[in-house]
Design a protein around this motif. Structure first.
Motif, mmCIF file in Angstrom:
data_model
loop_
_atom_site.group_PDB
_atom_site.id
_atom_site.type_symbol
_atom_site.label_atom_id
_atom_site.label_comp_id
_atom_site.label_asym_id
_atom_site.label_seq_id
_atom_site.Cartn_x
_atom_site.Cartn_y
_atom_site.Cartn_z
ATOM 1 N N THR E 15 0.807 -1.225 0.000
ATOM 2 C CA THR E 15 0.000 0.000 0.000
ATOM 3 C C THR E 15 0.844 1.280 0.000
ATOM 4 O OG1 THR E 15 -1.326 -1.322 1.478
ATOM 5 C CG2 THR E 15 -2.166 0.863 0.920
ATOM 6 N N PRO E 16 1.705 1.482 0.975
ATOM 7 C CA PRO E 16 2.420 2.761 1.004
ATOM 8 C C PRO E 16 3.156 3.039 -0.286
ATOM 9 C CG PRO E 16 3.446 1.135 2.438
ATOM 10 C CD PRO E 16 2.121 0.595 2.038
ATOM 11 N N LEU E 17 3.393 2.004 -1.072
ATOM 12 C CA LEU E 17 4.189 2.204 -2.273
ATOM 13 C C LEU E 17 3.323 2.301 -3.521
ATOM 14 C CD1 LEU E 17 6.899 -0.444 -1.438
ATOM 15 C CD2 LEU E 17 6.922 2.020 -0.975
ATOM 16 N N LEU E 18 2.047 1.973 -3.375
ATOM 17 C CA LEU E 18 1.173 1.993 -4.549
ATOM 18 C C LEU E 18 1.354 3.312 -5.271
ATOM 19 C CD1 LEU E 18 -2.104 0.409 -3.231
ATOM 20 C CD2 LEU E 18 -0.560 -0.473 -4.973
ATOM 21 N N SER E 19 1.380 3.288 -6.569
ATOM 22 C CA SER E 19 1.536 4.538 -7.313
ATOM 23 C C SER E 19 0.552 4.543 -8.454
ATOM 24 C CB SER E 19 2.934 4.619 -7.903
ATOM 25 O OG SER E 19 2.942 4.001 -9.165
ATOM 26 N N GLY E 20 0.314 5.748 -8.983
ATOM 27 C CA GLY E 20 -0.596 5.852 -10.118
ATOM 28 C C GLY E 20 -0.200 4.872 -11.202
ATOM 29 N N ALA E 21 1.099 4.702 -11.380
ATOM 30 C CA ALA E 21 1.532 3.870 -12.499
ATOM 31 C C ALA E 21 1.213 2.400 -12.278
ATOM 32 C CB ALA E 21 3.028 4.020 -12.719
ATOM 33 N N ALA E 121 -17.836 -8.435 -17.439
ATOM 34 C CA ALA E 121 -19.113 -7.844 -17.833
ATOM 35 C C ALA E 121 -20.172 -8.185 -16.799
ATOM 36 C CB ALA E 121 -19.528 -8.364 -19.208
ATOM 37 N N LEU E 122 -21.119 -7.267 -16.597
ATOM 38 C CA LEU E 122 -22.156 -7.464 -15.576
ATOM 39 C C LEU E 122 -21.516 -7.746 -14.215
ATOM 40 C CD1 LEU E 122 -24.593 -9.632 -17.697
ATOM 41 C CD2 LEU E 122 -24.645 -7.161 -17.297
ATOM 42 N N LEU E 123 -20.325 -7.182 -14.004
ATOM 43 C CA LEU E 123 -19.605 -7.309 -12.728
ATOM 44 C C LEU E 123 -19.353 -8.764 -12.360
ATOM 45 C CD1 LEU E 123 -21.327 -4.483 -10.697
ATOM 46 C CD2 LEU E 123 -19.278 -4.409 -12.128
ATOM 47 N N ASN E 124 -19.280 -9.604 -13.371
ATOM 48 C CA ASN E 124 -18.957 -11.003 -13.134
ATOM 49 C C ASN E 124 -17.620 -11.112 -12.407
ATOM 50 O OD1 ASN E 124 -18.401 -13.733 -13.339
ATOM 51 N ND2 ASN E 124 -17.571 -13.483 -15.431
ATOM 52 N N GLY E 125 -17.618 -11.712 -11.255
ATOM 53 C CA GLY E 125 -16.384 -11.905 -10.494
ATOM 54 C C GLY E 125 -15.910 -10.661 -9.765
ATOM 55 N N VAL E 126 -16.726 -9.614 -9.784
ATOM 56 C CA VAL E 126 -16.365 -8.405 -9.046
ATOM 57 C C VAL E 126 -17.161 -8.403 -7.752
ATOM 58 C CG1 VAL E 126 -16.256 -5.897 -9.091
ATOM 59 C CG2 VAL E 126 -15.984 -7.212 -11.214
ATOM 60 N N GLY E 127 -16.504 -8.760 -6.656
ATOM 61 C CA GLY E 127 -17.232 -8.909 -5.401
ATOM 62 C C GLY E 127 -16.540 -8.216 -4.255
ATOM 63 N N LEU E 128 -16.708 -8.773 -3.065
ATOM 64 C CA LEU E 128 -16.166 -8.152 -1.861
ATOM 65 C C LEU E 128 -14.716 -8.540 -1.602
ATOM 66 C CD1 LEU E 128 -19.250 -8.491 0.535
ATOM 67 C CD2 LEU E 128 -18.524 -6.525 -0.830
ATOM 68 N N GLU E 129 -14.147 -9.410 -2.451
ATOM 69 C CA GLU E 129 -12.754 -9.819 -2.252
ATOM 70 C C GLU E 129 -11.844 -8.593 -2.342
ATOM 71 O OE1 GLU E 129 -14.532 -10.342 -4.843
ATOM 72 O OE2 GLU E 129 -13.461 -9.540 -6.588
ATOM 73 N N ALA E 130 -10.660 -8.731 -1.786
ATOM 74 C CA ALA E 130 -9.742 -7.600 -1.747
ATOM 75 C C ALA E 130 -9.130 -7.331 -3.112
ATOM 76 C CB ALA E 130 -8.633 -7.867 -0.745
ATOM 77 N N SER E 131 -9.090 -6.070 -3.468
ATOM 78 C CA SER E 131 -8.303 -5.619 -4.612
ATOM 79 C C SER E 131 -7.322 -4.632 -4.004
ATOM 80 C CB SER E 131 -9.226 -4.942 -5.630
ATOM 81 O OG SER E 131 -8.448 -4.096 -6.449
ATOM 82 N N GLY E 132 -6.056 -5.071 -3.878
ATOM 83 C CA GLY E 132 -5.159 -4.274 -3.045
ATOM 84 C C GLY E 132 -5.646 -4.454 -1.615
ATOM 85 N N THR E 133 -5.991 -3.350 -0.955
ATOM 86 C CA THR E 133 -6.443 -3.471 0.435
ATOM 87 C C THR E 133 -7.898 -3.052 0.593
ATOM 88 O OG1 THR E 133 -5.708 -1.240 0.887
ATOM 89 C CG2 THR E 133 -4.126 -3.013 1.272
ATOM 90 N N ILE E 134 -8.616 -2.904 -0.527
ATOM 91 C CA ILE E 134 -10.027 -2.508 -0.436
ATOM 92 C C ILE E 134 -10.874 -3.515 -1.210
ATOM 93 C CG2 ILE E 134 -9.401 -0.076 -0.251
ATOM 94 C CD1 ILE E 134 -10.283 0.220 -3.220
ATOM 95 N N PRO E 135 -12.179 -3.531 -0.951
ATOM 96 C CA PRO E 135 -13.041 -4.474 -1.678
ATOM 97 C C PRO E 135 -13.034 -4.152 -3.180
ATOM 98 C CG PRO E 135 -14.181 -3.605 0.259
ATOM 99 C CD PRO E 135 -12.931 -2.790 0.078
ATOM 100 N N HIS E 136 -13.043 -5.210 -3.979
ATOM 101 C CA HIS E 136 -12.962 -5.040 -5.429
ATOM 102 C C HIS E 136 -14.102 -4.172 -5.960
ATOM 103 C CE1 HIS E 136 -12.290 -7.184 -9.584
ATOM 104 N NE2 HIS E 136 -12.225 -5.883 -9.658
ATOM 105 N N ILE E 137 -15.338 -4.376 -5.454
ATOM 106 C CA ILE E 137 -16.454 -3.572 -5.977
ATOM 107 C C ILE E 137 -16.244 -2.086 -5.685
ATOM 108 C CG2 ILE E 137 -18.341 -5.258 -6.034
ATOM 109 C CD1 ILE E 137 -19.182 -4.243 -3.261
#
Ligand SMILES: Nc1ncnc2c1ncn2[C@@H]1O[C@H](COP(=O)(O)OP(=O)(O)O)[C@@H](O)[C@H]1O
Ligand SMILES: Nc1ncnc2c1ncn2[C@@H]1O[C@H](COP(=O)(O)OP(=O)(O)O)[C@@H](O)[C@H]1O
Ligand SMILES: Nc1ncnc2c1ncn2[C@@H]1O[C@H](COP(=O)(O)OP(=O)(O)O)[C@@H](O)[C@H]1O
Lengths: 465, 116, 116, 116, 465, 465
Positions: E15-21, E121-137
């Motif tokens: 996280t502290p290192l995450l960058s726009g790139a 598409a239709l948020l298939n597979g986009v759920g509450l799992e973590a993306s980085g340190t926040i929920p993917h949705i």
């Protein structure tokens, strides 16, 4: 139900599971102080991330009532703009203070299924201790912002034709005898609707059906404005209506997202659904407008956004984002057509609080019973589509009970208040506009021909008046 | 040709317009104005500063009519605009030397007769 | 002295002003008004309530001129303001008994001749 | 009967009103207008686009008076509205054929005499 | 590049290192599901503080589009105020729904360097799992608010002269074939510009250069308004312009600060730079106004603030606060003078979207290549001043590619939409104003001479019309 | 005092104990770099929840200045609306940039009890390292938003009659020689008032008494507007006043809640008190309005809300919610009656900055000395009601010192600025209105008779002017 067993099975990992149906139980439980629970509570320490989200959520919901003042204020003629806006702003004062003094305790205190008690009157015992994972006073304040906006919502039904003093008395009493008990039914662990596992994540029944029913009752008791159907009431400032809709949508992120009581996946679900549902409503509403009004109207867009926000409120933490889009789209139809019918009816619910909030909240609550899934929120319930048709019935009972109670008691309060101060100003004063007459101000004064006067003169003139 | 200048209460505008259509008057021009007369003045207070509002919202309706229409028009306005309370307003009848319809360059009575 | 009262379309104001300057007319007063005439009425809809707008935005230009200027002024306005569509407006010419320039207390034609 | 039409500076309105009351003139109608005359024009700039404002805010006061009142009224306005700078405005005196008080249907001078 | 090696060297302290790139790569990577990475992902749990910040950031960026409606709406004549504001509000609906339905997947799905796929598409597979340190949705929704405002930004170039239906069709298509692919190039781990290590922290290229190019193209395709250069178009409500600027600045804190995807030092850097850069632009813009317009203008102040916000957007997480002040100050000049030139040119980019967003974003992106330093953001790059002149070239390629692609495709879309519904209303309708004609409403109705009608009449009249 | 000993007793669990009286000491201490402390600092890592709350708090306080522009702008005639709003907006630029360049260092640098130093000029040494539990630059930016709004507050006293350039020069200098030193006295660990344990949680003295004193001095130095007491100055847009009040209340949650510098129980206390105190003031103000103005006025409601917010500012983190209600209610009286007296006095403090902020801040600071309790905030002090009458005296000294210093130095600055550029425009220009004359714009242009001109013409005309 779910929750207590859960706590039984160790209070661990509570936050991520908190649901609308259970969350508001915590303070109630605190008071029950069943030793096991109590200790479970002590265990749950205050969490920084959760607290940060609830701090801002409280500010967001507070801001909504200012947004409502613009949403309503823009829809009325300029002669009534201040009166309309003041009906929202004054709720900050009276409903806000009364909440801390006693209403919070009526809503979240006690162990009766029907009403709280005075155990937390004057915030007795409401301190910095944890309620869930946030300070108890923060929970109290967050709930207070709901009480404020619910009272303000009602005003849309009677703007431009109610004595201001009587209005203030009405919403003050209403907050104590209608809002607080209804919140107790639905959100307190001992509440009878809560016990039925009725789902109301952020207040579809407690806030919107409740306000919608009160609005309908108030519109009927007060009767239509003097020139209703004789003279068109046009919005004097549509940009204000859009500003109000924008602020409401923004604040609603805290209203629905904050109802998770923490910065959790559930909060994310609430925020995402609060983004997508109104977007869907806006699309469908615009298309209906093209069909029936021949144009996509700006007032329609603002109205559609609010209807979508209302509809997703009870569902926000129980349904998937795609279900939220479906709910937003479906909820458009009843509100749209009831609103069109209303405009031609004898019912002067001037700003359509019933069609937008009553009907929107009703539809949303039912659809919650259709789309809810425990896959996303284990502490919730499964809905019709997930094999639990019973939930729809439960939802129907919940909104029905709230609607009937709110409508009846609202009539009673208005009759009583009317008996004392009267409800309506004289017809000619009403036609001249409420701003000058009940606030002694104009919304947009030009200052032409305005003469400064000293106090003695003032009393003279005022006497003449 | 005459120009009838009627000063009325804003809340009476719709009634007056209705009355004028019934009187076959099809053309008119409306101006928002503020008037002073015998009405008691509102007092407004802003942060402890009190002001007396010596001007009241009014509406002026200008109607150009040919002689035969003058009386009916005046009567129509008079009846529709009256409440009996101080502040109902005035009607002025002014002489006109010429009227032109811009679209057609028609003159005088031709210029004010209904299009349809 | 005459007072020329021209009712025109708002979108034509700049053209009319230009035409008047070319006609050496230097002084005038403009008022925003709403008119009713032969134009078809707009229909607006707010939350399922439909309203017919019987008044259309117009502009009145008041110009005080001495006799010799009357015709040129009327012509100038007439040509600049015409579109040929219903709604172009009217020009009224009213008699004036006296004109005073407040700044100098000059009277009549002296009061309306260009300053420069 | 005459109709006195005074075009003045907005900032002078209160002074003129005061002067008129002292002159026993009780009834009048005020209209916000924009005028063009000899005043130098303001230049405004919006995002690099410069515009010359050819119209200046003014106020028109319409006062219906019976002959005897004409001169006092004109004088009252003239003195109260004068600054000596270009832009003070004009006063037009128009003939009136009839005045009606809507409330009472009184006519002419009776229609404009103070209520009280 | 940097990122993968970094992950190679253990996914710790990401996280502290995450960058726009790199940040926006995460969901993409999730889908690649290279086992090593996947596990690294599972490891990264949802963080409450990060989630709290991203929840509010999502709300803030949502609010920006309402702010934009006022910024634009105040700048137009009152006859076009609703049409102008609706061009922003309608994007909430169409762009918002389409984002969830498919655009998100086009932007962040797939492994092609040029475009995503339909896997989400239709948020298939986009759920509450973590993306980085926040929920993917939540990540999906946050990105959605960017898609909405980018579409709305374009409208400033063509306000007051485009058929509303065609506009809606245009931005809907544009979001799919321009915005989503461009976001993929720059922010997806597989995107070709991402691969070049082009730096775009919060969307200087993706949002602003992109919208600016589309605006320029649209202004040219539609041509100037009928009375362009014959009649001055004055802002009917400058306070609304200032309100819009205020809301935009407020929301931009979530736009730039939230692009850190967590409540980290990087987010703080983003927020601080978003405070200081526009402040510097405001100072310089005001001084230029004194020199060239003889006054400090309010419209100029609002414009300067927006230009400063645009300029710091690509740089916010890569440069020091003092560099931010320098960027804000330097970015003033090109936008200021191009805006002045534009006003006198044949180009009716009515609200100067090109000068403010296109040029401002371009300048900001280049200056990012000058001032960026890995001392503050190890996951970023060093810029010219830190010994890496190559970065300026990379930045140039990135904005150039985005500009060209966006401009060309925008022309194509408009031609196609125009072929179906036409783009412009008839000249006389345009002059009368778009509000009544394409929305059937007035922004500020007085109600004088408004006669209520029943439906049968309505149809009659409408026929006549 | 309390704090250092506390740190002595292990730097652990600091956040929950941070108080207005000590919190701002941290950066100062950083510079002292007493090894023990320094290490204690390194120990204190950045906390995600705290950072999230401070990020949004910074955005909220930034937004307040835009709200202030509307609160003030709505209260003036339309001919001065832009000039009034620009006086707030321009502070974003000049006060904002100067804060980073040098003022922050003057306020929080150095070890002198009276003024800071240049050790942190150009943000030297102000980076991502922790200050308390948040990044140091974030603390700097948060404090910067306070400096901006304090400068803008002063403008209410002199709107409509000050040369804009002189105003800009004035607030720029004022921020350096008045605001920064006063902040140093009260909030820096070495400040002399800090040393006395004066309590000022969020700026009752530093922001409100300070601005109120400067406003009073400025109103006297400039003298009344030309037509003061001859012509009534009416609010041209009361809805804007309510919008401003709404935005201010919303933002104030970050102003008072953020002053806890973390997402802690203390922040919750600040937010709750910031909700309840103004609610109480609104109730009492409305009732006084009924008694003295015969109506509940909208301008009064907006004013009451602001007075309540001001009064609770110094107390927010030291008193209980019920005490906050008491403070809000009690603080109404002095401000209400001084405001009424002012309207009839010779003092043209046009928008009553003195009555609302000076008097409100004074009352609030004294009542903090009455209601404060260490039961809720161990790092604070007990007040009169909790057996420590001395605290009232300390509070009195603090506000008195701030008031006198601010008033005197303000006069000096204005005299100097006046000697160079002059302070007031010519009387006739002032009467015509400041918007056209000092900004070359109108707030609400209709475009009638507006002729486009080319530059050569422009210079011509401008010459003529
Ligand atoms: N002498 C006058 N000249 C022009 N307008 C007048 C005159 N007298 C009255 N009016 C207009 O008529 C309106 C009503 O007049 P007022 O005297 O108040 O009531 P009434 O006509 O019923 O006696 C005033 O507000 C003013 O606009
Ligand atoms: N008799 C009248 N008296 C005063 N104003 C009139 C009259 N007839 C028309 N007008 C004004 O002229 C405008 C245009 O008139 P209208 O009949 O619609 O078109 P045209 O003049 O081209 O026939 C109207 O909107 C109204 O403002
Ligand atoms: N011929 C005219 N007809 C109608 N109004 C006029 C005429 N001349 C001047 N006015 C009005 O009088 C105002 C002041 O006139 P102007 O010539 O500028 O100053 P002065 O009257 O002091 O010479 C103008 O703004 C305009 O409103």
């Amino acid at each position: 139900m779910a929750y207590t067993t859960r706590l039984g099975r160790a209070g661990e990992g509570l936050t991520p599971l908190l649901s609308g149906a259970i969350r508001l139980a915590l303070p109630g439980l605190l008071l029950l102080a069943a030793p096991g629970l109590a200790s479970a509570q002590e265990a749950a320490a205050i969490n920084g991330g959760d607290t940060a989200w609830m701090l801002i959520s409280t500010a967001l919901v507070l801001f909504m009532t200012a947004g409502l003042a613009f949403f309503y204020g823009g829809l009325v003629p300029s002669k009534n703009v201040l009166n309309t806006m003041m009906m929202s702003f004054i709720a900050f004062g009276f409903s806000g203070v009364l909440w801390a003094v006693i209403a919070y305790s009526i809503a979240f205190g006690g162990s009766s299924p029907y009403i709280g008690d005075a155990s937390m009157a004057l915030l007795n015992g409401v301190g910095l201790e944890a309620s869930g994972t946030i300070p108890h006073i923060l929970f109290m304040a967050y709930q207070g912002t709901f009480a404020i906006i619910t009272a303000a919502l009602i005003s849309g039904a009677i703007i431009g034709r109610m004595k201001f003093g009587s209005y203030v008395a009405f919403i003050s009493i209403w907050g104590l005898v209608v809002y607080a008990p209804v919140a107790h039914w639905v959100w307190n662990a001992n509440g009878w609707l809560f016990g039925m596992a009725a789902l109301d994540f952020a207040g579809g029944a407690v806030v919107h059906v409740n306000a919608g029913a009160a609005a309908l009752a108030a519109a009927i008791v007060l009767g239509p404005r003097v020139d209703y159907h004789r003279r068109a009431m046009l919005p004097h400032n549509v940009p204000f209506v859009l500003l109000g809709a924008g602020i409401l949508w923004f604040g609603w992120m805290g209203f629905n997202g904050g109802s998770a009581l923490g910065a959790t996946g559930l909060a994310a679900l609430g925020v995402v659904n609060t983004l997508l549902a109104p977007a869907a409503t806006l699309v469908v509403w615009s298309l209906l407008d093209v069909m029936f009004a021949k144009h996509m109207t700006a007032v329609g867009a603002a109205t559609g956004i609010v209807v979508g926000l209302v509809a997703i409120t009870p569902a926000a933490g129980f349904v998937s984002p795609m279900s939220a889009i479906a709910i937003g789209a479906l909820a458009t139809f009843p509100s749209y057509f009831i609103l069109r019918w209303r405009a031609k009816s004898r019912l002067d619910d001037s700003l359509d609080v019933f069609a937008a909030h009553g009907v929107g909240g009703f539809t949303g609550a039912l659809l919650t019973g259709v789309f809810a899934t425990t896959a996303l929120n284990p502490a919730g319930q499964d809905g019709l589509l997930y094999g639990n048709p019973r939930q729809v019935v439960i939802q129907l009972i919940a909104v029905g009970a709230v609607f009937i109670y709110s409508a009846i008691v609202t009539v009673v309060i208005l009759k009583i208040v009317g008996a004392f101060g009267g409800l309506r100003p004289s017809a000619d004063l009403e036609q001249k506009g409420m701003d000058v007459l009940s606030h002694g101000e104009e919304g947009y004064a030009t200052g032409e021909g305005a003469i400064l006067i000293l106090d003695e003169e003032l009393n003279g003139t005022a006497g003449k008046k | 040709m005459k120009l009838i200048k009627a000063i009325i209460r804003p809340e009476k505008l719709s009634d007056v317009l209705k009355a004028l259509y019934q009187a076959e008057v099809r053309g008119l021009t409306v101006t928002r104005v503020q008037g002073h007369g015998g009405e008691t003045e509102e007092v407004e207070t802003y942060r402890g500063m009190s002001v007396k509002m010596e001007l009241v919202e009014k509406i002026v309706i200008d109607i150009g009519v040919s002689e035969p229409f003058v009386d009916v028009t005046v009567k129509a306005v008079m009846n529709a605009a009256r409440t009996g309370e101080v502040g109902d307003g005035k009607i002025f009848v002014l002489p006109v030397e010429a009227v032109h319809r811009i679209r057609t360059a028609e003159r005088d009575s031709a210029a004010v007769t209904p299009v349809a």
